[in-house]
Design a protein around this motif. Structure first.
Motif, PDB file in Angstrom:
ATOM      1  N   HIS A   1     -10.563  -7.313  -2.059  1.00 31.42           N
ATOM      2  CA  HIS A   1     -10.178  -8.529  -1.332  1.00 31.42           C
ATOM      3  C   HIS A   1      -8.668  -8.734  -1.308  1.00 31.42           C
ATOM      4  O   HIS A   1      -7.963  -7.900  -0.776  1.00 31.42           O
ATOM      5  CB  HIS A   1     -10.953  -9.733  -1.864  1.00 31.42           C
ATOM      6  N   SER A   2      -8.172  -9.826  -1.882  1.00 29.57           N
ATOM      7  CA  SER A   2      -6.756 -10.158  -1.741  1.00 29.57           C
ATOM      8  C   SER A   2      -5.846  -9.395  -2.693  1.00 29.57           C
ATOM      9  O   SER A   2      -4.632  -9.491  -2.608  1.00 29.57           O
ATOM     10  CB  SER A   2      -6.545 -11.668  -1.902  1.00 29.57           C
ATOM     11  N   GLN A   3      -6.418  -8.597  -3.592  1.00 30.47           N
ATOM     12  CA  GLN A   3      -5.601  -7.772  -4.480  1.00 30.47           C
ATOM     13  C   GLN A   3      -5.070  -6.553  -3.726  1.00 30.47           C
ATOM     14  O   GLN A   3      -5.546  -6.232  -2.650  1.00 30.47           O
ATOM     15  CB  GLN A   3      -6.425  -7.280  -5.668  1.00 30.47           C
ATOM     16  N   LYS A   4      -4.105  -5.880  -4.313  1.00 25.70           N
ATOM     17  CA  LYS A   4      -3.594  -4.633  -3.721  1.00 25.70           C
ATOM     18  C   LYS A   4      -3.394  -3.597  -4.810  1.00 25.70           C
ATOM     19  O   LYS A   4      -2.997  -3.925  -5.917  1.00 25.70           O
ATOM     20  CB  LYS A   4      -2.261  -4.877  -3.021  1.00 25.70           C
TER      21      LYS A   4
ATOM     22  N   ILE B   1      -8.029  -2.570   3.456  1.00 27.26           N
ATOM     23  CA  ILE B   1      -8.393  -3.060   4.781  1.00 27.26           C
ATOM     24  C   ILE B   1      -9.172  -4.379   4.729  1.00 27.26           C
ATOM     25  O   ILE B   1      -9.620  -4.885   5.753  1.00 27.26           O
ATOM     26  CB  ILE B   1      -9.175  -1.954   5.554  1.00 27.26           C
ATOM     27  N   CYS B   2      -9.330  -4.974   3.548  1.00 29.19           N
ATOM     28  CA  CYS B   2     -10.067  -6.242   3.423  1.00 29.19           C
ATOM     29  C   CYS B   2      -9.513  -7.298   4.379  1.00 29.19           C
ATOM     30  O   CYS B   2      -8.296  -7.397   4.574  1.00 29.19           O
ATOM     31  CB  CYS B   2      -9.981  -6.780   1.998  1.00 29.19           C
ATOM     32  N   VAL B   3     -10.413  -8.086   4.931  1.00 28.66           N
ATOM     33  CA  VAL B   3     -10.039  -9.074   5.949  1.00 28.66           C
ATOM     34  C   VAL B   3      -8.981 -10.064   5.474  1.00 28.66           C
ATOM     35  O   VAL B   3      -8.202 -10.565   6.287  1.00 28.66           O
ATOM     36  CB  VAL B   3     -11.283  -9.832   6.483  1.00 28.66           C
ATOM     37  N   GLU B   4      -8.924 -10.355   4.183  1.00 26.98           N
ATOM     38  CA  GLU B   4      -7.944 -11.323   3.687  1.00 26.98           C
ATOM     39  C   GLU B   4      -6.499 -10.891   3.954  1.00 26.98           C
ATOM     40  O   GLU B   4      -5.614 -11.730   4.090  1.00 26.98           O
ATOM     41  CB  GLU B   4      -8.120 -11.558   2.173  1.00 26.98           C
TER      42      GLU B   4
END
Length: 169
Positions: A132-135, A144-147
């Motif tokens: 998700h919002s992590q990298k 490629i997560c939508v967030e």
């Protein structure tokens, strides 16, 4: 000419993801509607979309409605929340192809749901979802997560250009 797109982790129908990931939606209905609109704003009917997992928490009928509302030829790489339903369930929901395993695309992009182990000598870029919002740090990973992408699929060209710029930088 058709284009190739990538996306992951919409979590259609998953109310709790709004709070878990601080998504900017007032309701799950709004979230689902906006994500369908954003998908169709960039993906045409002749395009192909690789969905890298965690597509829907809804039942078969509602999931089928969403899949049919989305433009493009849709390929699902099963995510951790998709696997319990099995490959045939997702085909019945309307995906054109379903893979239980990562896929190598254009001999360079390693498509998976969860980030895969990549050392600096491996010739691939791992396009993934799941976190998700992590990298992940390093030029071998592309989340490629939508967030990260305003809830909109990215084209192959966008990802390729982003990877090239970061390798040069």
């Amino acid at each position: 000419m058709s284009n190739i797109f990538f996306t992951s982790d919409q979590h259609f129908g998953h109310k709790l993801i709004i709070d878990f990931e601080s998504r900017p939606f007032g309701s799950v209905e709004e979230m689902d509607r906006v994500m369908i609109e954003k998908w169709n704003s960039v993906v045409g009917t002749e395009d192909t979309v690789f969905h890298l997992g965690d597509f829907s928490f809804l039942n078969l009928e509602k999931t089928r409605e969403i899949v049919s509302a989305l433009n493009g030829y849709k390929i699902l790489i099963l995510g951790n929340h998709d696997r319990s339903r099995g490959r045939n369930w997702w085909l019945e929901a309307g995906f054109n192809e379903v893979s239980e395993y990562p896929v190598i695309y254009k001999d360079f992009f390693f498509l998976s749901h969860e980030p895969m182990y990549m050392n600096k000598h491996m010739p691939y870029v791992n396009v993934h979802g799941h976190i998700h919002s992590q990298k992940y740090e390093g030029k071998n990973y592309f989340n490629i997560c939508v967030e990260h992408w305003d809830y909109t699929p990215l084209s192959f060209a966008q990802i390729r250009d982003y990877v090239v710029v970061n390798e040069e930088g």
